[in-house]
Design a protein around this motif. Structure first.
Motif, PDB file in Angstrom:
ATOM      1  N   MET A   1       0.842  -1.192   0.000  1.00 23.67           N
ATOM      2  CA  MET A   1       0.000   0.000   0.000  1.00 23.67           C
ATOM      3  C   MET A   1       0.879   1.244   0.000  1.00 23.67           C
ATOM      4  SD  MET A   1      -1.525   1.113   3.666  1.00 23.67           S
ATOM      5  CE  MET A   1      -2.114   2.607   2.871  1.00 23.67           C
ATOM      6  N   THR A   2       0.266   2.371  -0.314  1.00 23.58           N
ATOM      7  CA  THR A   2       0.966   3.645  -0.336  1.00 23.58           C
ATOM      8  C   THR A   2       0.296   4.605   0.620  1.00 23.58           C
ATOM      9  OG1 THR A   2       1.620   3.344  -2.640  1.00 23.58           O
ATOM     10  CG2 THR A   2       1.691   5.585  -1.762  1.00 23.58           C
ATOM     11  N   LEU A   3       1.111   5.182   1.506  1.00 27.18           N
ATOM     12  CA  LEU A   3       0.648   6.242   2.387  1.00 27.18           C
ATOM     13  C   LEU A   3       0.930   7.578   1.682  1.00 27.18           C
ATOM     14  CD1 LEU A   3       1.090   3.782   4.300  1.00 27.18           C
ATOM     15  CD2 LEU A   3       1.715   5.421   6.063  1.00 27.18           C
ATOM     16  N   GLN A   4      -0.108   8.390   1.587  1.00 21.82           N
ATOM     17  CA  GLN A   4       0.037   9.656   0.873  1.00 21.82           C
ATOM     18  C   GLN A   4       0.377  10.792   1.831  1.00 21.82           C
ATOM     19  OE1 GLN A   4       0.075   9.752  -2.343  1.00 21.82           O
ATOM     20  NE2 GLN A   4      -0.862   7.769  -2.840  1.00 21.82           N
ATOM     21  N   CYS A   5       1.211  11.703   1.349  1.00 16.97           N
ATOM     22  CA  CYS A   5       1.537  12.908   2.097  1.00 16.97           C
ATOM     23  C   CYS A   5       1.644  14.060   1.121  1.00 16.97           C
ATOM     24  CB  CYS A   5       2.851  12.744   2.851  1.00 16.97           C
ATOM     25  SG  CYS A   5       3.398  14.273   3.658  1.00 16.97           S
ATOM     26  N   ALA A   6       1.031  15.182   1.474  1.00 20.91           N
ATOM     27  CA  ALA A   6       1.118  16.371   0.630  1.00 20.91           C
ATOM     28  C   ALA A   6       1.220  17.604   1.508  1.00 20.91           C
ATOM     29  CB  ALA A   6      -0.109  16.478  -0.278  1.00 20.91           C
ATOM     30  N   GLN A   7       1.941  18.612   0.997  1.00 28.46           N
ATOM     31  CA  GLN A   7       2.035  19.893   1.710  1.00 28.46           C
ATOM     32  C   GLN A   7       1.906  21.037   0.698  1.00 28.46           C
ATOM     33  OE1 GLN A   7       4.881  22.072   1.376  1.00 28.46           O
ATOM     34  NE2 GLN A   7       6.261  20.685   0.265  1.00 28.46           N
ATOM     35  N   ASP A   8       1.289  22.111   1.158  1.00 31.20           N
ATOM     36  CA  ASP A   8       1.041  23.245   0.271  1.00 31.20           C
ATOM     37  C   ASP A   8       1.783  24.489   0.725  1.00 31.20           C
ATOM     38  OD1 ASP A   8      -2.324  24.110   1.503  1.00 31.20           O
ATOM     39  OD2 ASP A   8      -0.402  23.854   2.524  1.00 31.20           O
ATOM     40  N   MET A   9       2.899  24.292   1.427  1.00 28.33           N
ATOM     41  CA  MET A   9       3.668  25.416   1.953  1.00 28.33           C
ATOM     42  C   MET A   9       4.948  25.659   1.153  1.00 28.33           C
ATOM     43  SD  MET A   9       3.063  24.552   5.988  1.00 28.33           S
ATOM     44  CE  MET A   9       3.304  22.790   5.800  1.00 28.33           C
ATOM     45  N   ASN A  10       5.105  24.930   0.053  1.00 32.72           N
ATOM     46  CA  ASN A  10       6.285  25.059  -0.806  1.00 32.72           C
ATOM     47  C   ASN A  10       7.581  24.744  -0.050  1.00 32.72           C
ATOM     48  OD1 ASN A  10       7.264  25.465  -3.412  1.00 32.72           O
ATOM     49  ND2 ASN A  10       7.837  27.576  -2.973  1.00 32.72           N
ATOM     50  N   HIS A  11       7.474  23.766   0.865  1.00 38.37           N
ATOM     51  CA  HIS A  11       8.655  23.354   1.626  1.00 38.37           C
ATOM     52  C   HIS A  11       9.549  22.459   0.780  1.00 38.37           C
ATOM     53  CE1 HIS A  11       6.688  23.970   5.856  1.00 38.37           C
ATOM     54  NE2 HIS A  11       7.059  25.110   5.271  1.00 38.37           N
ATOM     55  N   GLU A  12      10.851  22.693   0.908  1.00 41.66           N
ATOM     56  CA  GLU A  12      11.804  21.862   0.168  1.00 41.66           C
ATOM     57  C   GLU A  12      11.944  20.476   0.816  1.00 41.66           C
ATOM     58  OE1 GLU A  12      13.011  26.201  -0.088  1.00 41.66           O
ATOM     59  OE2 GLU A  12      12.563  24.798   1.542  1.00 41.66           O
ATOM     60  N   TYR A  13      11.996  20.443   2.144  1.00 46.43           N
ATOM     61  CA  TYR A  13      12.276  19.206   2.854  1.00 46.43           C
ATOM     62  C   TYR A  13      10.987  18.511   3.240  1.00 46.43           C
ATOM     63  CZ  TYR A  13      17.244  20.361   3.726  1.00 46.43           C
ATOM     64  OH  TYR A  13      18.583  20.637   3.586  1.00 46.43           O
ATOM     65  N   MET A  14      10.959  17.174   3.036  1.00 45.29           N
ATOM     66  CA  MET A  14       9.867  16.348   3.533  1.00 45.29           C
ATOM     67  C   MET A  14      10.441  15.072   4.115  1.00 45.29           C
ATOM     68  SD  MET A  14       6.875  16.932   0.693  1.00 45.29           S
ATOM     69  CE  MET A  14       5.551  16.327   1.759  1.00 45.29           C
ATOM     70  N   SER A  15       9.760  14.556   5.148  1.00 43.72           N
ATOM     71  CA  SER A  15      10.275  13.392   5.874  1.00 43.72           C
ATOM     72  C   SER A  15       9.132  12.476   6.272  1.00 43.72           C
ATOM     73  CB  SER A  15      10.993  13.833   7.162  1.00 43.72           C
ATOM     74  OG  SER A  15      11.984  14.799   6.913  1.00 43.72           O
ATOM     75  N   TRP A  16       9.465  11.205   6.416  1.00 45.72           N
ATOM     76  CA  TRP A  16       8.535  10.228   6.972  1.00 45.72           C
ATOM     77  C   TRP A  16       9.128   9.660   8.256  1.00 45.72           C
ATOM     78  CZ3 TRP A  16       3.632   9.059   6.212  1.00 45.72           C
ATOM     79  CH2 TRP A  16       3.034   9.360   4.979  1.00 45.72           C
ATOM     80  N   TYR A  17       8.306   9.628   9.316  1.00 38.13           N
ATOM     81  CA  TYR A  17       8.700   9.060  10.592  1.00 38.13           C
ATOM     82  C   TYR A  17       7.697   7.968  10.970  1.00 38.13           C
ATOM     83  CZ  TYR A  17      11.411  13.375  11.365  1.00 38.13           C
ATOM     84  OH  TYR A  17      12.300  14.430  11.260  1.00 38.13           O
ATOM     85  N   ARG A  18       8.171   7.036  11.783  1.00 36.63           N
ATOM     86  CA  ARG A  18       7.253   6.120  12.434  1.00 36.63           C
ATOM     87  C   ARG A  18       7.392   6.295  13.936  1.00 36.63           C
ATOM     88  NH1 ARG A  18       8.386  -0.126  11.465  1.00 36.63           N
ATOM     89  NH2 ARG A  18       7.214  -0.255  13.413  1.00 36.63           N
ATOM     90  N   GLN A  19       6.270   6.112  14.633  1.00 36.57           N
ATOM     91  CA  GLN A  19       6.261   6.304  16.067  1.00 36.57           C
ATOM     92  C   GLN A  19       5.775   5.021  16.722  1.00 36.57           C
ATOM     93  OE1 GLN A  19       3.167   7.271  18.249  1.00 36.57           O
ATOM     94  NE2 GLN A  19       4.554   7.052  19.972  1.00 36.57           N
ATOM     95  N   ASP A  20       6.617   4.454  17.559  1.00 37.93           N
ATOM     96  CA  ASP A  20       6.308   3.218  18.264  1.00 37.93           C
ATOM     97  C   ASP A  20       6.503   3.448  19.757  1.00 37.93           C
ATOM     98  OD1 ASP A  20       8.107   2.168  15.567  1.00 37.93           O
ATOM     99  OD2 ASP A  20       6.076   1.421  15.841  1.00 37.93           O
ATOM    100  N   PRO A  21       5.746   2.768  20.573  1.00 36.97           N
ATOM    101  CA  PRO A  21       5.851   2.965  22.025  1.00 36.97           C
ATOM    102  C   PRO A  21       7.276   2.757  22.515  1.00 36.97           C
ATOM    103  CG  PRO A  21       3.939   1.619  21.492  1.00 36.97           C
ATOM    104  CD  PRO A  21       4.706   1.790  20.216  1.00 36.97           C
ATOM    105  N   GLY A  22       7.761   3.704  23.299  1.00 36.61           N
ATOM    106  CA  GLY A  22       9.105   3.590  23.868  1.00 36.61           C
ATOM    107  C   GLY A  22      10.231   3.860  22.892  1.00 36.61           C
ATOM    108  N   MET A  23       9.908   4.218  21.654  1.00 36.43           N
ATOM    109  CA  MET A  23      10.955   4.405  20.632  1.00 36.43           C
ATOM    110  C   MET A  23      11.004   5.825  20.118  1.00 36.43           C
ATOM    111  SD  MET A  23      12.152   1.286  20.214  1.00 36.43           S
ATOM    112  CE  MET A  23      12.797   0.957  18.605  1.00 36.43           C
ATOM    113  N   GLY A  24      10.087   6.672  20.511  1.00 31.88           N
ATOM    114  CA  GLY A  24      10.089   8.028  19.981  1.00 31.88           C
ATOM    115  C   GLY A  24       9.783   8.043  18.495  1.00 31.88           C
ATOM    116  N   LEU A  25      10.198   9.089  17.830  1.00 29.87           N
ATOM    117  CA  LEU A  25      10.007   9.226  16.385  1.00 29.87           C
ATOM    118  C   LEU A  25      11.282   8.776  15.678  1.00 29.87           C
ATOM    119  CD1 LEU A  25       8.347  12.741  16.113  1.00 29.87           C
ATOM    120  CD2 LEU A  25       7.309  10.587  15.423  1.00 29.87           C
ATOM    121  N   ARG A  26      11.130   7.845  14.739  1.00 30.71           N
ATOM    122  CA  ARG A  26      12.302   7.375  13.995  1.00 30.71           C
ATOM    123  C   ARG A  26      12.129   7.691  12.505  1.00 30.71           C
ATOM    124  NH1 ARG A  26      13.149   1.255  15.387  1.00 30.71           N
ATOM    125  NH2 ARG A  26      10.870   1.236  15.266  1.00 30.71           N
TER     126      ARG A  26
END
Lengths: 112, 113
Positions: B19-44
């Motif tokens: 499957m594909t997770l979609q992400c879009a932004q309309d702020m003309n930002h150059e940088y984009m990132s994907w994180y996953r959040q798991d209990p006790g692991m913070g954002l990776r």
């Protein structure tokens, strides 16, 4: 992998108490330190971006200090309110081209 | 501005599905990132992009692909879902400036059975 540590992991305080927690990061190279507030079922929101040693930032009852030489930042909340309950994340950036490395967060619960 | 948007909000997959997770932004930002959040692991950090046509691996890239054909969109693709990919996924974007505050999307909660 950079080591960004936050303490304590969790904190319970009474309404009206003032509190603080710590973010520690490598002191060898430093570009920026971010603080984010993350409420349950929402997405993280930026509080502060700190870039200079000795920086102090303030937003309402929340303030932060930065010591890049010893590698730590403190976040202070004065007169905690139940709506301050959230997880507070810090994130460290080593150079301008590097990625943000997040700590695991401090979960704050303010009891009425 | 809508900011950073993510779809779907919640998804259940069977092991092996893609499957594909979609992400879009309309702020003309150059940088984009994907994180996953798991209990006790913070954002990776999974993958990130510093501009259209440029992507790079983060801390936990295995099992995920990304592409950045436009400035606005940064989809995350799971090729063959595994139970270990059960997590909450956040997309974020920021300008390439000294302040570089990250703006996060609302998250996608993924359950892989």
């Amino acid at each position: 992998i950079l080591n960004v540590e936050q303490s304590p992991q969790s904190l319970h305080v009474q309404e009206g108490d003032s509190t603080n927690f710590t973010c520690s990061f490598p002191s060898s190279n430093f570009y920026a330190l971010h603080w984010y507030r993350w409420e349950t079922a929402k997405s993280p929101e930026a509080l502060f971006v700190m870039t200079l040693n000795g920086d102090e930032k303030k937003k309402g009852r929340i303030s932060a200090t930065l010591n890049t030489k010893e590698g730590y930042s403190y976040l202070y909340i004065k007169g905690s309110q139940p709506e301050d309950s959230a997880t507070y994340l810090c994130a460290f950036k080593e150079t301008s081209g590097s990625r943000l490395t997040f700590g695991e967060g401090t979960q704050l619960t303010v009891n009425p | 501005n809508a900011g950073v948007t993510q779809t779907p909000k919640f998804q259940v997959l069977k092991t092996g599905q893609s499957m594909t997770l979609q992400c879009a932004q309309d702020m003309n930002h150059e940088y984009m990132s994907w994180y996953r959040q798991d209990p006790g692991m913070g954002l990776r950090l999974i993958h990130y992009s510093v501009g259209a046509g440029i992507t790079d691996q983060g801390e936990v890239p295995n099992g995920y692909n990304v592409s950045r054909s436009t400035t606005e969109d940064f989809p995350l693709r799971l090729l063959s879902a595994a139970p270990s990919q059960t997590s909450v996924y956040f997309c974020a974007s920021n300008h390439n400036t000294h302040q570089e505050t990250q703006y996060f999307g609302p998250g996608t909660r993924l359950l892989v059975l």
